[in-house]
Design a protein around this motif. Structure first.
Motif, PDB file in Angstrom:
ATOM      1  N   ASN A  88     -26.679 -11.342  36.474  1.00 33.90           N
ATOM      2  CA  ASN A  88     -26.758 -10.691  35.166  1.00 33.90           C
ATOM      3  C   ASN A  88     -28.029 -11.143  34.449  1.00 33.90           C
ATOM      4  O   ASN A  88     -28.142 -12.312  34.078  1.00 33.90           O
ATOM      5  N   PRO A  89     -28.997 -10.252  34.222  1.00 31.12           N
ATOM      6  CA  PRO A  89     -30.245 -10.654  33.571  1.00 31.12           C
ATOM      7  C   PRO A  89     -30.144 -10.776  32.056  1.00 31.12           C
ATOM      8  O   PRO A  89     -31.030 -11.342  31.421  1.00 31.12           O
ATOM      9  N   ALA A  90     -29.077 -10.248  31.468  1.00 35.56           N
ATOM     10  CA  ALA A  90     -28.993 -10.180  30.005  1.00 35.56           C
ATOM     11  C   ALA A  90     -29.125 -11.540  29.316  1.00 35.56           C
ATOM     12  O   ALA A  90     -29.907 -11.675  28.362  1.00 35.56           O
ATOM     13  N   PRO A  91     -28.406 -12.596  29.743  1.00 29.13           N
ATOM     14  CA  PRO A  91     -28.528 -13.877  29.020  1.00 29.13           C
ATOM     15  C   PRO A  91     -29.955 -14.424  28.994  1.00 29.13           C
ATOM     16  O   PRO A  91     -30.417 -14.919  27.962  1.00 29.13           O
ATOM     17  N   SER A  92     -30.667 -14.324  30.114  1.00 28.17           N
ATOM     18  CA  SER A  92     -32.052 -14.820  30.127  1.00 28.17           C
ATOM     19  C   SER A  92     -32.941 -13.952  29.243  1.00 28.17           C
ATOM     20  O   SER A  92     -33.854 -14.464  28.581  1.00 28.17           O
ATOM     21  N   CYS A  93     -32.661 -12.661  29.202  1.00 34.11           N
ATOM     22  CA  CYS A  93     -33.461 -11.768  28.356  1.00 34.11           C
ATOM     23  C   CYS A  93     -33.190 -12.028  26.882  1.00 34.11           C
ATOM     24  O   CYS A  93     -34.114 -11.989  26.056  1.00 34.11           O
ATOM     25  N   TYR A  94     -31.936 -12.293  26.523  1.00 35.41           N
ATOM     26  CA  TYR A  94     -31.622 -12.629  25.127  1.00 35.41           C
ATOM     27  C   TYR A  94     -32.358 -13.904  24.717  1.00 35.41           C
ATOM     28  O   TYR A  94     -32.901 -13.999  23.611  1.00 35.41           O
ATOM     29  N   ALA A  95     -32.362 -14.890  25.619  1.00 36.05           N
ATOM     30  CA  ALA A  95     -33.069 -16.144  25.333  1.00 36.05           C
ATOM     31  C   ALA A  95     -34.561 -15.895  25.188  1.00 36.05           C
ATOM     32  O   ALA A  95     -35.227 -16.471  24.317  1.00 36.05           O
ATOM     33  N   PHE A  96     -35.106 -15.021  26.037  1.00 40.19           N
ATOM     34  CA  PHE A  96     -36.525 -14.689  25.938  1.00 40.19           C
ATOM     35  C   PHE A  96     -36.831 -14.050  24.591  1.00 40.19           C
ATOM     36  O   PHE A  96     -37.822 -14.399  23.929  1.00 40.19           O
ATOM     37  N   ILE A  97     -36.005 -13.126  24.171  1.00 47.97           N
ATOM     38  CA  ILE A  97     -36.206 -12.447  22.888  1.00 47.97           C
ATOM     39  C   ILE A  97     -36.156 -13.453  21.735  1.00 47.97           C
ATOM     40  O   ILE A  97     -36.976 -13.390  20.812  1.00 47.97           O
ATOM     41  N   ALA A  98     -35.234 -14.394  21.808  1.00 48.82           N
ATOM     42  CA  ALA A  98     -35.160 -15.438  20.779  1.00 48.82           C
ATOM     43  C   ALA A  98     -36.425 -16.281  20.783  1.00 48.82           C
ATOM     44  O   ALA A  98     -36.962 -16.631  19.724  1.00 48.82           O
ATOM     45  N   ALA A  99     -36.933 -16.590  21.974  1.00 54.74           N
ATOM     46  CA  ALA A  99     -38.161 -17.387  22.081  1.00 54.74           C
ATOM     47  C   ALA A  99     -39.346 -16.625  21.505  1.00 54.74           C
ATOM     48  O   ALA A  99     -40.195 -17.191  20.801  1.00 54.74           O
ATOM     49  N   ALA A 100     -39.411 -15.326  21.784  1.00 59.40           N
ATOM     50  CA  ALA A 100     -40.528 -14.515  21.296  1.00 59.40           C
ATOM     51  C   ALA A 100     -40.556 -14.473  19.772  1.00 59.40           C
ATOM     52  O   ALA A 100     -41.624 -14.430  19.156  1.00 59.40           O
ATOM     53  N   LYS A 101     -39.384 -14.509  19.164  1.00 61.06           N
ATOM     54  CA  LYS A 101     -39.305 -14.428  17.699  1.00 61.06           C
ATOM     55  C   LYS A 101     -39.804 -15.700  17.016  1.00 61.06           C
ATOM     56  O   LYS A 101     -40.084 -15.690  15.816  1.00 61.06           O
ATOM     57  N   THR A 102     -39.945 -16.794  17.765  1.00 60.86           N
ATOM     58  CA  THR A 102     -40.447 -18.030  17.159  1.00 60.86           C
ATOM     59  C   THR A 102     -41.931 -17.936  16.848  1.00 60.86           C
ATOM     60  O   THR A 102     -42.449 -18.697  16.031  1.00 60.86           O
ATOM     61  N   GLY A 103     -42.633 -17.029  17.546  1.00 59.93           N
ATOM     62  CA  GLY A 103     -44.068 -16.873  17.319  1.00 59.93           C
ATOM     63  C   GLY A 103     -44.902 -17.994  17.893  1.00 59.93           C
ATOM     64  O   GLY A 103     -46.075 -18.146  17.568  1.00 59.93           O
ATOM     65  N   GLU A 104     -44.297 -18.794  18.741  1.00 61.54           N
ATOM     66  CA  GLU A 104     -45.046 -19.906  19.356  1.00 61.54           C
ATOM     67  C   GLU A 104     -44.638 -20.042  20.816  1.00 61.54           C
ATOM     68  O   GLU A 104     -43.725 -19.366  21.277  1.00 61.54           O
ATOM     69  N   GLY A 105     -45.337 -20.893  21.544  1.00 66.03           N
ATOM     70  CA  GLY A 105     -45.024 -21.086  22.954  1.00 66.03           C
ATOM     71  C   GLY A 105     -45.700 -20.051  23.839  1.00 66.03           C
ATOM     72  O   GLY A 105     -46.307 -19.099  23.362  1.00 66.03           O
ATOM     73  N   ASP A 106     -45.586 -20.247  25.127  1.00 68.63           N
ATOM     74  CA  ASP A 106     -46.252 -19.412  26.127  1.00 68.63           C
ATOM     75  C   ASP A 106     -45.236 -18.453  26.745  1.00 68.63           C
ATOM     76  O   ASP A 106     -44.485 -18.821  27.645  1.00 68.63           O
ATOM     77  N   LEU A 107     -45.223 -17.216  26.259  1.00 74.25           N
ATOM     78  CA  LEU A 107     -44.244 -16.247  26.735  1.00 74.25           C
ATOM     79  C   LEU A 107     -44.499 -15.839  28.183  1.00 74.25           C
ATOM     80  O   LEU A 107     -43.551 -15.585  28.935  1.00 74.25           O
ATOM     81  N   GLY A 108     -45.758 -15.782  28.584  1.00 73.89           N
ATOM     82  CA  GLY A 108     -46.059 -15.487  29.980  1.00 73.89           C
ATOM     83  C   GLY A 108     -45.471 -16.546  30.902  1.00 73.89           C
ATOM     84  O   GLY A 108     -44.909 -16.233  31.965  1.00 73.89           O
ATOM     85  N   ALA A 109     -45.579 -17.799  30.486  1.00 77.17           N
ATOM     86  CA  ALA A 109     -45.003 -18.893  31.273  1.00 77.17           C
ATOM     87  C   ALA A 109     -43.486 -18.802  31.313  1.00 77.17           C
ATOM     88  O   ALA A 109     -42.860 -19.167  32.315  1.00 77.17           O
TER      89      ALA A 109
END
Length: 199
Positions: A88-109
């Motif tokens: 199920n990819p949804a949990p990792s995608c939800y976490a990614f979306i939360a990470a993206a909203k922080t505006g920091e960190g390396d999203l490509g990584a």
């Protein structure tokens, strides 16, 4: 300034094989990136595609050969039959979306961390501990795995609709702000050439 909408799936082997090459191209051209994780199986059904397990044997056989060749070509470790795929990819995608909203960190990584866990490290990216480890490895707070789940689910669904409307039908899929579309990790060079004005 150029912009790229990046549609991807955390369980896509081709997203894994893209590594962070698209991010390198974007940085070279000063392009911004909007990361749009989505449900790849739902995208297939919405755009005339077929999930891998339902494809004709000849297509499955070619996919298997091509994935191994492409992994060798880009020099990345690759397991054609990972222990935890599909998952199920949804949990990792939800976490990614939360990470993206922080505006920091390396999203490509972070994309690379999730996909590598699946396709090279025999980990189940639907599991909370794996998601937290991937967040940590990419420089994000592991607590993001537990935050913004409703908002993440809504954006995840919206990304699918955006992809269908924009003309994306696979992953990874890159669309520039002037609607040039590039499908697949083997088209990153073409994206680079286009942004350079050579295509």
């Amino acid at each position: 300034m150029a912009h790229i909408d990046y549609y991807f799936s955390t369980i896509s082997p081709y997203t894994y094989l893209a590594g962070t090459r698209m991010e390198e191209v974007a940085a070279k051209h000063g392009a911004t990136i909007a990361y749009k994780p989505l449900d790849i199986i739902a995208l297939f059904s919405r755009t005339g595609g077929t999930p891998p397990k339902d494809r004709h044997p000849s297509r499955q056989e070619y996919r298997a050969q091509e994935l191994v060749r492409q992994a060798k070509k880009v020099g990345m470790p690759f397991n054609l039959k990972p222990a935890h795929w599909p998952t199920n990819p949804a949990p990792s995608c939800y976490a990614f979306i939360a990470a993206a909203k922080t505006g920091e960190g390396d999203l490509g990584a972070l994309v690379a961390s999730f996909t590598s866990a699946c396709w090279a490290e025999e980990k189940d990216i639907a599991q909370d501990d794996v998601i937290k480890d991937c967040l940590t490895r990419a420089g994000f707070d592991p607590g993001l795995a537990d935050s913004g789940l409703l908002a993440g689910a809504e954006e995840y669904a919206r990304n699918l609709e955006d992809a269908v409307s924009a003309g994306a039908y696979g992953a990874p899929f890159y669309i520039t702000d002037d609607d040039q579309r590039f499908w697949g990790q083997d088209r990153i060079e073409d994206l680079d050439l286009y942004l350079s004005g050579k295509l």
